[in-house]
Design a protein around this motif. Sequence first.
Motif, PDB file in Angstrom:
ATOM      1  N   LEU A 185       0.812  -1.219   0.000  1.00  0.00           N
ATOM      2  CA  LEU A 185       0.000   0.000   0.000  1.00  0.00           C
ATOM      3  C   LEU A 185       0.847   1.271   0.000  1.00  0.00           C
ATOM      4  O   LEU A 185       0.639   2.162  -0.820  1.00  0.00           O
ATOM      5  N   GLU A 186       1.780   1.361   0.920  1.00  0.00           N
ATOM      6  CA  GLU A 186       2.566   2.594   1.011  1.00  0.00           C
ATOM      7  C   GLU A 186       3.430   2.805  -0.227  1.00  0.00           C
ATOM      8  O   GLU A 186       3.572   3.933  -0.719  1.00  0.00           O
ATOM      9  N   GLN A 187       4.008   1.717  -0.754  1.00  0.00           N
ATOM     10  CA  GLN A 187       4.849   1.844  -1.949  1.00  0.00           C
ATOM     11  C   GLN A 187       4.040   2.302  -3.158  1.00  0.00           C
ATOM     12  O   GLN A 187       4.460   3.173  -3.912  1.00  0.00           O
ATOM     13  N   LEU A 188       2.868   1.708  -3.346  1.00  0.00           N
ATOM     14  CA  LEU A 188       2.038   2.090  -4.486  1.00  0.00           C
ATOM     15  C   LEU A 188       1.497   3.503  -4.322  1.00  0.00           C
ATOM     16  O   LEU A 188       1.432   4.272  -5.287  1.00  0.00           O
ATOM     17  N   ARG A 189       1.131   3.846  -3.111  1.00  0.00           N
ATOM     18  CA  ARG A 189       0.594   5.190  -2.872  1.00  0.00           C
ATOM     19  C   ARG A 189       1.637   6.257  -3.200  1.00  0.00           C
ATOM     20  O   ARG A 189       1.315   7.322  -3.715  1.00  0.00           O
ATOM     21  N   ALA A 190       2.899   5.947  -2.905  1.00  0.00           N
ATOM     22  CA  ALA A 190       3.969   6.915  -3.159  1.00  0.00           C
ATOM     23  C   ALA A 190       4.248   7.095  -4.648  1.00  0.00           C
ATOM     24  O   ALA A 190       4.729   8.162  -5.062  1.00  0.00           O
ATOM     25  N   GLU A 191       3.934   6.076  -5.456  1.00  0.00           N
ATOM     26  CA  GLU A 191       4.315   6.104  -6.869  1.00  0.00           C
ATOM     27  C   GLU A 191       3.150   6.341  -7.836  1.00  0.00           C
ATOM     28  O   GLU A 191       3.369   6.746  -8.975  1.00  0.00           O
ATOM     29  N   ALA A 192       1.933   6.081  -7.385  1.00  0.00           N
ATOM     30  CA  ALA A 192       0.788   6.110  -8.299  1.00  0.00           C
ATOM     31  C   ALA A 192       0.365   7.541  -8.637  1.00  0.00           C
ATOM     32  O   ALA A 192       0.608   8.485  -7.887  1.00  0.00           O
TER      33      ALA A 192
END
Length: 212
Positions: free
Chosen positions: A81-88
């Motif tokens: 979640l945190e990784q995708l939120r940072a990149e999306a």
Amino acid sequence: MRLLYLNPNSTGSMTDGIVTAARQAVPGVEVLGWTNHDGPPAIQGPQDGARAVSGLLSRLPEARAAGVDAIVIACFDDTGLEQLRAEAHCPVIGIGQAAMAVAALHRGRFGIVTTLDVSVPVIETNVTAYGHRAACAGVLASGLPVLEVEAGGAAVEAQLVRTILRSRDNGAEVIVLGCAGMSRLKAPLARQSGATLLDGVQCSAHLACALA
């Protein structure tokens, strides 16, 4: 509006069931479902989750090109979640996060019924990170593997009902179904248990629309 459900595992039948549940929750909204073919067949514990993240991140350029308005991580562990939120390019939420947010708005405390013991620490960590520790009556494992839940059947339903009733006995007034594979079982489980149940796929569909 276009929502994208990213299934961290590589089991396409789970993606299909998730998309069906989301479309039923928000008729008229375009719902896409993509399977992480680079992930494990099921997300059962932190090691499986770690294996899935790179495959999820690799789909973000395609999601941008497809013009999706929100991305939902279709695993109750909220894998990456945190990784995708940072990149999306758009809002990203998890079905676990969404279900807990809705559950916390209900009267009393909520319980979570999940699959195997190995998933409990991951979910408990998320409960605390999302600020729901006081509202959560506990996380209980049913002892059923993810793909067994996905397959369904009378024995699976009976085991889940027993775990739901244990959660209610522990003081939960609302029970959160802690696996995406439980989405299609919500109606029979509610009927057999008499409990108030929340499904993260349905909850996330409504919240993703609100965010988008």
